[in-house]
Motif scaffolding. Structure first.
Motif, PDB file in Angstrom:
ATOM      1  N   PHE A  58       0.863  -1.183   0.000  1.00  0.00           N
ATOM      2  CA  PHE A  58       0.000   0.000   0.000  1.00  0.00           C
ATOM      3  C   PHE A  58       0.902   1.236   0.000  1.00  0.00           C
ATOM      4  O   PHE A  58       1.435   1.616   1.038  1.00  0.00           O
ATOM      5  CB  PHE A  58      -0.907   0.002   1.239  1.00  0.00           C
ATOM      6  N   PRO A  59       1.107   1.863  -1.152  1.00  0.00           N
ATOM      7  CA  PRO A  59       2.087   2.944  -1.263  1.00  0.00           C
ATOM      8  C   PRO A  59       1.795   4.171  -0.405  1.00  0.00           C
ATOM      9  O   PRO A  59       2.695   4.973  -0.146  1.00  0.00           O
ATOM     10  CB  PRO A  59       2.064   3.302  -2.750  1.00  0.00           C
ATOM     11  N   ASN A  60       0.570   4.311   0.052  1.00  0.00           N
ATOM     12  CA  ASN A  60       0.236   5.437   0.928  1.00  0.00           C
ATOM     13  C   ASN A  60      -0.986   5.071   1.772  1.00  0.00           C
ATOM     14  O   ASN A  60      -1.613   4.025   1.571  1.00  0.00           O
ATOM     15  CB  ASN A  60      -0.024   6.714   0.110  1.00  0.00           C
ATOM     16  N   ARG A  61      -1.303   5.935   2.704  1.00  0.00           N
ATOM     17  CA  ARG A  61      -2.424   5.686   3.620  1.00  0.00           C
ATOM     18  C   ARG A  61      -3.743   5.542   2.861  1.00  0.00           C
ATOM     19  O   ARG A  61      -4.589   4.701   3.195  1.00  0.00           O
ATOM     20  CB  ARG A  61      -2.518   6.828   4.638  1.00  0.00           C
ATOM     21  N   THR A  62      -3.928   6.371   1.839  1.00  0.00           N
ATOM     22  CA  THR A  62      -5.178   6.332   1.090  1.00  0.00           C
ATOM     23  C   THR A  62      -5.377   4.983   0.404  1.00  0.00           C
ATOM     24  O   THR A  62      -6.499   4.463   0.340  1.00  0.00           O
ATOM     25  CB  THR A  62      -5.204   7.458   0.042  1.00  0.00           C
ATOM     26  N   ALA A  63      -4.297   4.406  -0.108  1.00  0.00           N
ATOM     27  CA  ALA A  63      -4.397   3.091  -0.749  1.00  0.00           C
ATOM     28  C   ALA A  63      -4.808   2.030   0.262  1.00  0.00           C
ATOM     29  O   ALA A  63      -5.604   1.133  -0.041  1.00  0.00           O
ATOM     30  CB  ALA A  63      -3.063   2.725  -1.391  1.00  0.00           C
ATOM     31  N   LEU A  64      -4.278   2.121   1.472  1.00  0.00           N
ATOM     32  CA  LEU A  64      -4.652   1.177   2.526  1.00  0.00           C
ATOM     33  C   LEU A  64      -6.115   1.360   2.910  1.00  0.00           C
ATOM     34  O   LEU A  64      -6.861   0.387   3.073  1.00  0.00           O
ATOM     35  CB  LEU A  64      -3.740   1.364   3.741  1.00  0.00           C
ATOM     36  N   MET A  65      -6.550   2.613   3.046  1.00  0.00           N
ATOM     37  CA  MET A  65      -7.946   2.882   3.368  1.00  0.00           C
ATOM     38  C   MET A  65      -8.871   2.319   2.303  1.00  0.00           C
ATOM     39  O   MET A  65      -9.909   1.726   2.608  1.00  0.00           O
ATOM     40  CB  MET A  65      -8.163   4.395   3.512  1.00  0.00           C
ATOM     41  N   SER A  66      -8.500   2.493   1.038  1.00  0.00           N
ATOM     42  CA  SER A  66      -9.325   1.988  -0.057  1.00  0.00           C
ATOM     43  C   SER A  66      -9.470   0.478   0.019  1.00  0.00           C
ATOM     44  O   SER A  66     -10.569  -0.068  -0.153  1.00  0.00           O
ATOM     45  CB  SER A  66      -8.697   2.397  -1.395  1.00  0.00           C
ATOM     46  N   ALA A  67      -8.353  -0.214   0.304  1.00  0.00           N
ATOM     47  CA  ALA A  67      -8.400  -1.677   0.388  1.00  0.00           C
ATOM     48  C   ALA A  67      -9.262  -2.139   1.557  1.00  0.00           C
ATOM     49  O   ALA A  67     -10.033  -3.100   1.441  1.00  0.00           O
ATOM     50  CB  ALA A  67      -6.983  -2.226   0.527  1.00  0.00           C
ATOM     51  N   VAL A  68      -9.152  -1.446   2.679  1.00  0.00           N
ATOM     52  CA  VAL A  68      -9.939  -1.806   3.862  1.00  0.00           C
ATOM     53  C   VAL A  68     -11.423  -1.582   3.605  1.00  0.00           C
ATOM     54  O   VAL A  68     -12.270  -2.414   3.977  1.00  0.00           O
ATOM     55  CB  VAL A  68      -9.471  -0.987   5.084  1.00  0.00           C
ATOM     56  N   PHE A  69     -11.765  -0.489   2.941  1.00  0.00           N
ATOM     57  CA  PHE A  69     -13.168  -0.135   2.745  1.00  0.00           C
ATOM     58  C   PHE A  69     -13.822  -0.910   1.607  1.00  0.00           C
ATOM     59  O   PHE A  69     -15.043  -0.859   1.446  1.00  0.00           O
ATOM     60  CB  PHE A  69     -13.280   1.375   2.477  1.00  0.00           C
ATOM     61  N   GLN A  70     -13.033  -1.657   0.837  1.00  0.00           N
ATOM     62  CA  GLN A  70     -13.581  -2.341  -0.329  1.00  0.00           C
ATOM     63  C   GLN A  70     -14.697  -3.311   0.036  1.00  0.00           C
ATOM     64  O   GLN A  70     -15.680  -3.456  -0.696  1.00  0.00           O
ATOM     65  CB  GLN A  70     -12.473  -3.085  -1.073  1.00  0.00           C
ATOM     66  N   GLY A  71     -14.565  -3.983   1.180  1.00  0.00           N
ATOM     67  CA  GLY A  71     -15.619  -4.898   1.601  1.00  0.00           C
ATOM     68  C   GLY A  71     -16.933  -4.179   1.836  1.00  0.00           C
ATOM     69  O   GLY A  71     -18.009  -4.678   1.463  1.00  0.00           O
ATOM     70  N   GLU A  72     -16.861  -2.984   2.456  1.00  0.00           N
ATOM     71  CA  GLU A  72     -18.068  -2.199   2.676  1.00  0.00           C
ATOM     72  C   GLU A  72     -18.664  -1.731   1.343  1.00  0.00           C
ATOM     73  O   GLU A  72     -19.882  -1.693   1.165  1.00  0.00           O
ATOM     74  CB  GLU A  72     -17.758  -0.993   3.563  1.00  0.00           C
ATOM     75  N   VAL A  73     -17.790  -1.376   0.408  1.00  0.00           N
ATOM     76  CA  VAL A  73     -18.275  -0.952  -0.912  1.00  0.00           C
ATOM     77  C   VAL A  73     -19.040  -2.087  -1.573  1.00  0.00           C
ATOM     78  O   VAL A  73     -20.119  -1.879  -2.141  1.00  0.00           O
ATOM     79  CB  VAL A  73     -17.097  -0.504  -1.804  1.00  0.00           C
ATOM     80  N   ASP A  74     -18.495  -3.286  -1.520  1.00  0.00           N
ATOM     81  CA  ASP A  74     -19.184  -4.433  -2.113  1.00  0.00           C
ATOM     82  C   ASP A  74     -20.576  -4.620  -1.507  1.00  0.00           C
ATOM     83  O   ASP A  74     -21.549  -4.916  -2.216  1.00  0.00           O
ATOM     84  CB  ASP A  74     -18.359  -5.710  -1.909  1.00  0.00           C
ATOM     85  N   ALA A  75     -20.679  -4.447  -0.179  1.00  0.00           N
ATOM     86  CA  ALA A  75     -21.975  -4.581   0.490  1.00  0.00           C
ATOM     87  C   ALA A  75     -22.928  -3.467   0.053  1.00  0.00           C
ATOM     88  O   ALA A  75     -24.128  -3.704  -0.164  1.00  0.00           O
ATOM     89  CB  ALA A  75     -21.790  -4.559   2.004  1.00  0.00           C
ATOM     90  N   LEU A  76     -22.412  -2.256  -0.093  1.00  0.00           N
ATOM     91  CA  LEU A  76     -23.245  -1.133  -0.523  1.00  0.00           C
ATOM     92  C   LEU A  76     -23.740  -1.330  -1.952  1.00  0.00           C
ATOM     93  O   LEU A  76     -24.893  -1.015  -2.264  1.00  0.00           O
ATOM     94  CB  LEU A  76     -22.456   0.176  -0.416  1.00  0.00           C
ATOM     95  N   LEU A  77     -22.884  -1.858  -2.811  1.00  0.00           N
ATOM     96  CA  LEU A  77     -23.295  -2.096  -4.194  1.00  0.00           C
ATOM     97  C   LEU A  77     -24.349  -3.203  -4.259  1.00  0.00           C
ATOM     98  O   LEU A  77     -25.308  -3.110  -5.037  1.00  0.00           O
ATOM     99  CB  LEU A  77     -22.079  -2.465  -5.044  1.00  0.00           C
ATOM    100  N   ALA A  78     -24.186  -4.231  -3.441  1.00  0.00           N
ATOM    101  CA  ALA A  78     -25.186  -5.294  -3.398  1.00  0.00           C
ATOM    102  C   ALA A  78     -26.526  -4.750  -2.921  1.00  0.00           C
ATOM    103  O   ALA A  78     -27.586  -5.097  -3.458  1.00  0.00           O
ATOM    104  CB  ALA A  78     -24.711  -6.422  -2.484  1.00  0.00           C
ATOM    105  N   ARG A  79     -26.472  -3.886  -1.912  1.00  0.00           N
ATOM    106  CA  ARG A  79     -27.707  -3.284  -1.389  1.00  0.00           C
ATOM    107  C   ARG A  79     -28.373  -2.404  -2.451  1.00  0.00           C
ATOM    108  O   ARG A  79     -29.601  -2.414  -2.585  1.00  0.00           O
ATOM    109  CB  ARG A  79     -27.392  -2.468  -0.139  1.00  0.00           C
ATOM    110  N   SER A  80     -27.581  -1.671  -3.215  1.00  0.00           N
ATOM    111  CA  SER A  80     -28.162  -0.815  -4.254  1.00  0.00           C
ATOM    112  C   SER A  80     -28.884  -1.651  -5.304  1.00  0.00           C
ATOM    113  O   SER A  80     -29.941  -1.256  -5.809  1.00  0.00           O
ATOM    114  CB  SER A  80     -27.077   0.047  -4.906  1.00  0.00           C
ATOM    115  N   ARG A  81     -28.319  -2.813  -5.646  1.00  0.00           N
ATOM    116  CA  ARG A  81     -28.979  -3.686  -6.635  1.00  0.00           C
ATOM    117  C   ARG A  81     -30.304  -4.221  -6.096  1.00  0.00           C
ATOM    118  O   ARG A  81     -31.286  -4.330  -6.846  1.00  0.00           O
ATOM    119  CB  ARG A  81     -28.033  -4.828  -7.024  1.00  0.00           C
TER     120      ARG A  81
END
Length: 207
Positions: A58-81
């Motif tokens: 993870f070259p910077n903090r933002t990249a790490l945050m993005s990877a951590v939050f990806q699971g929540e994004v997947d759940a949000l996208l599933a909920r939107s569908r």
């Protein structure tokens, strides 16, 4: 005539994959407990690796945050569908916005990063914000097509407003009703004039 060859990303070695997964686990724990400003050195130490290993993944903090939050994004996208099938398009939109607030409030500092990513598509956080914006566009379009939401409402402004609500909730942890109150104020501004938008009225706070 030239031939271009596209190489697939090289798969991680088993030890590198283990390090990656441990870093994500420890980062998720640290961000939940201390916010997204948690010490990266401490995250690396708890994962049993050096800070250099963290930065290789993870070259910077933002990249790490993005990877951590990806699971929540997947759940949000599933909920939107799921909500795209709702017979009440405006309530579906509000329900999804409420879910975003709940997820973004999990990590202190995340809502601020998502707000910044809206105007910086080069940011690692855009991997999270762009799919959410696309999902929100579909729900917003349905609500507008039903005459429930004003036609001049744009998804970028709506997402920024939702992230701002998440930030307000983050700053007021002792006010559990704040998110719903602010969302209802937002709804007042979203609703189309006259008699349209009836399916948004009296949206229950536990929807």
């Amino acid at each position: 005539m030239t031939t271009e060859t596209t190489h697939a990303p090289r798969p991680m070695r088993a030890d590198a994959r283990r390090n990656y997964e441990r870093l994500l686990v420890e980062a998720r724990t640290a961000f939940t407990a201390h916010g997204t400003d948690a010490s990266l050195e401490d995250i690396a130490r708890r994962a049993g690796v050096g800070i250099g290993t963290l930065y290789r993944h993870f070259p910077n903090r933002t990249a790490l945050m993005s990877a951590v939050f990806q699971g929540e994004v997947d759940a949000l996208l599933a909920r939107s569908r799921e909500l795209l099938a709702s017979p009440e398009p405006c309530r579906a939109l509000v329900d999804w916005l409420r879910t975003i607030v709940a997820h973004a409030s999990t990590y202190r500092g995340l809502s601020r990063a998502l707000m910044a990513a809206q105007s910086d598509e080069a940011s690692a956080m855009s991997r999270c914000s762009l799919p959410m914006r696309e999902a929100g566009s579909e729900l917003l379009a349905r609500a507008q097509g039903a005459g429930a939401v004003r036609e001049d409402v744009g998804i970028v402004d709506l997402m920024q407003l939702t992230n701002a609500i998440s930030l307000a909730v983050e700053q007021s942890p002792d006010d559990p009703g704040l998110a719903d109150r602010l969302l209802m104020l937002t709804l007042t501004g979203l609703k189309a004039p006259a008699s349209a938008g009836r399916d948004c009225e009296d949206t229950p706070s536990d929807a």
